[in-house]
Design an enzyme around this catalytic site. Sequence first.
Site, PDB file in Angstrom:
ATOM      1  N   GLU A 160       0.798  -1.240   0.000  1.00  0.00           N
ATOM      2  CA  GLU A 160       0.000   0.000   0.000  1.00  0.00           C
ATOM      3  C   GLU A 160       0.825   1.282   0.000  1.00  0.00           C
ATOM      4  O   GLU A 160       0.604   2.168   0.822  1.00  0.00           O
ATOM      5  CB  GLU A 160      -0.979  -0.042   1.192  1.00  0.00           C
ATOM      6  N   GLU A 265      -6.197 -11.056  -0.833  1.00  0.00           N
ATOM      7  CA  GLU A 265      -7.193 -10.414   0.050  1.00  0.00           C
ATOM      8  C   GLU A 265      -8.571 -10.318  -0.608  1.00  0.00           C
ATOM      9  O   GLU A 265      -9.198  -9.264  -0.624  1.00  0.00           O
ATOM     10  CB  GLU A 265      -6.688  -9.030   0.465  1.00  0.00           C
TER      11      GLU A 265
END
Length: 373
Positions: A160, A265
């Site tokens: 991220e 995810e």
Amino acid sequence: MKKYIIAIAIISLLAISMSAAAQGASTKGLKDAIKDRFLIGTAMNTRQIMETDTPAVHLIQKHFNAIVAENCMKSMYLQPREGEFFFEEADRLAAFAEKYGMTLTGHTLIWHSQAPLWFFVDSNGNPASRELLIERMRRHITTVVGRYKGRVKGWDVVNEAVLDDGRLRDSPFLKIIGPEYLSLAYQFAREADPDAELYYNDYSMAIPQKREGVVRMVRSLIEGGARIDAIGMQGHLNMEFPSVDEFEKSLLAFASLGVKVMITELDLSALPEPQPQAGSDVGRRVAADKTLNPYTEGLTVEAENAWSNHLLAFFDLFRQHSDKITRVTFWGVSDATSWKNNFPVFGRTDYPLIFDRAHKEKPVVDMIIKLYE
Ligand code: 9MR
């Protein structure tokens, strides 16, 4: 006699599959249907790693051939105080992978969130110097990757680092070290285990500006000599966003960099999402409101069908691009323990995974199996 034995064998097989069907359980595992197209996996929480959640462990053995820690390999848990490492749970996870012959992914080494606060300050409480932060990155990565050398197939080295508008996130790593923190992270990981695969992992990857930002960043890292084997597209989906088409564009853009793509995810929220494109930054919060939690007693048939069909459309996309995809990993096993029950609104009843609150396989499991058979 031979015919008689074959007839008995067929009757028993039928009986087994009928009783499995009666319980709503598929006779096959997802991994047996998907075969060697790509790995199919799940994130594991503490009770699953410790094997105290037996129903979940059975589902994991039956359906998956790849695992990742939902939390225990994050830096705040592995190194809560400088130089003090806690590996108990991560060691159990690595042992679980070996016991059941599963591929283990390491999640995650360098992430602005869930990093211990001491990482970014010096002994006087002032912001850490560039040299100090680089040294801490080196030590953390070397110690963790070195411990699981040869046991972890690949690491989410950086997580991220790109904002939805495509710019680099203004994290303490960027502020203190500058953009070189990225290449340094990949360099330290490669030195610690030259055979491990190295990944970049992020959410909301279907947003065009973010797609372009990630392409720019990964291309420049590779051109600068970094090893990056795959890009992880976090699949925190909701019913409105992203569209299969936009997701596909990103998948193709990443694959065209010469790296593999992993869907990491994966979960599909069945609930209304007040900010459909807002993404999975763990800090995002939305106030509770009854209209945002409409299925406390269970999904309606229409809502469940829409949910299954939407997930299936993504699995169809993964099937079409299975030459580019190396792994698809769900972010959890059962709806009961999904992080989505508390994100972005706290205390909702969500249905984002393929096993329900009683650990029963949802109809979509069989649909995915049929799609891949
Ligand atoms: O699912 C995880 C949840 O249990 C943790 O509280 C949270 C903070 O560590 O992280 C969640 O997992 C995140 C993952 O590590 C990175 N991408 C976003 C995921 C959801 O927030």
